[in-house]
Motif scaffolding. Structure first.
Motif, short mmCIF file in Angstrom:
data_model
loop_
_atom_site.label_atom_id
_atom_site.label_comp_id
_atom_site.label_asym_id
_atom_site.label_seq_id
_atom_site.Cartn_x
_atom_site.Cartn_y
_atom_site.Cartn_z
N THR A 143 -24.75 -7.73 -28.30
CA THR A 143 -26.04 -7.37 -28.89
C THR A 143 -27.12 -7.35 -27.81
OG1 THR A 143 -26.49 -9.68 -29.42
CG2 THR A 143 -25.42 -8.32 -31.12
N THR B 250 -30.62 3.40 -31.81
CA THR B 250 -29.52 3.65 -32.73
C THR B 250 -28.90 5.02 -32.43
OG1 THR B 250 -30.92 4.73 -34.37
CG2 THR B 250 -30.75 2.31 -34.47
N PRO B 251 -27.72 5.30 -32.97
CA PRO B 251 -27.10 6.62 -32.72
C PRO B 251 -27.90 7.78 -33.28
CG PRO B 251 -25.46 5.04 -33.49
CD PRO B 251 -26.79 4.39 -33.67
N VAL C 240 -27.92 3.66 -25.50
CA VAL C 240 -27.35 2.61 -26.33
C VAL C 240 -26.50 1.64 -25.52
CG1 VAL C 240 -27.37 4.02 -28.41
CG2 VAL C 240 -25.38 4.10 -26.87
N LEU D 275 -18.96 0.94 -28.72
CA LEU D 275 -20.33 0.95 -29.22
C LEU D 275 -20.35 1.46 -30.66
CD1 LEU D 275 -22.09 2.53 -26.11
CD2 LEU D 275 -22.01 0.10 -26.71
N PHE D 276 -20.94 0.76 -31.56
CA PHE D 276 -21.13 1.16 -32.95
C PHE D 276 -19.81 1.49 -33.64
CE2 PHE D 276 -24.96 2.51 -30.60
CZ PHE D 276 -25.87 1.65 -31.19
#
Length: 274
Positions: free
Chosen positions: A127, A136-137, A227, A240-241
């Motif tokens: 994080t 954010t994406p 990101v 990632l994500f």
């Protein structure tokens, strides 16, 4: 008159000169008297008459003058003249249509299908530190940062760099980059090269996804993807994500001459793709 007596008389008169008497025919009259000037004097040589050169005789044609039975060589028969043959008229290059000749059909070569890399089980990214804004994406404060691309495989591996324009155009021929791709069974045509055109800001993932659908990123440099700025470490592949794999490394110009960092990069790529 007695011819024999006359002959004896003249022989005595012209002693030493031979006379020739032409016999007269039986019915002829008396022999005409001899002209005194016609008789030649004794012991006087006869004067030859002047020789008059005969006019030149024109040579007759050989065919007329030489009999057929002569041993002269038989002339060869003359060849029968043939009518002249006009040369074949070749087409003029100026009148020929300038159409390229179609090459012979080559054997059908199957089109190379892009290689889809299978990701390994990767740890999730950390994080962001407290007080840092994590993009954010779909939203990012750097969504306006421009970038340029080389390649036409939107589903391939995305390689992020920050280079001058001339160096970026030469990147597909970089030996080190081609060797890295070859190690994971890829070529330059399987990837998309992305050059961030800002000197310090990263490119936004949401901006990239407007034209590129890939979810695998290999970054050669610092601060290239928004990101991943606060949540990744060099040579540590992360997820990632939940759907975007990311691996950061040093700049290509530095890795080419650093065996230690090249080893670190190769080990990280093994953990990411194998």
């Amino acid at each position: 008159m007695n011819p024999a007596a006359d002959l004896a008389f003249f022989q005595n008169l012209y002693d030493g000169v031979s006379l020739y008497v032409v016999p007269e025919p039986a019915n002829a009259g008396a022999t005409p008297a001899m002209q005194p000037e016609a008789a030649a004097e004794p012991n006087q040589a006869a004067v030859p008459a002047p020789v008059v050169p005969a006019p030149p005789v024109q040579p007759a044609p050989i065919a007329a003058s030489v009999p057929a039975s002569a041993s002269a060589p038989t002339p060869k028969p003359e060849p029968i003249p043939q009518p002249p043959v006009a040369p074949a008229k070749l087409p003029s290059l100026a009148n020929m249509p300038l159409q390229p000749t179609a090459p012979p059909p080559a054997a059908a070569v199957p089109e190379r299908q892009p290689v889809v890399l299978t990701l390994a089980e990767l740890p999730a990214a950390a994080t962001a530190p407290a007080g840092r804004v994590q993009p954010t994406p779909t939203q990012s404060p750097v969504a306006h940062i421009p970038f340029s691309t080389l390649g036409s495989n939107p589903n391939g591996l995305i390689i992020l760099v920050r280079l001058p324009e001339n160096d970026f155009r030469k990147l597909p021929r970089n030996v080190f980059l081609n060797n890295i791709l070859k190690a994971i069974r890829l070529i330059v045509e399987d990837v998309v090269l992305v050059n961030i055109e800002h000197a310090s800001y990263p490119v936004a993932l949401c901006t990239l996804r407007q034209t590129l659908a890939a979810k695998q990123f290999l970054a050669f440099g610092k601060n290239l993807l928004d990101v991943a700025v606060y949540t990744t470490q060099p040579y540590e592949p992360v997820l990632l994500f939940g759907d975007t794999a990311f691996l950061g490394a040093g700049e290509i110009s530095m890795l080419e001459y650093d065996a230690g960092r090249k080893k670190q990069l190769w080990q990280a790529m093994q953990r990411m793709f194998m």
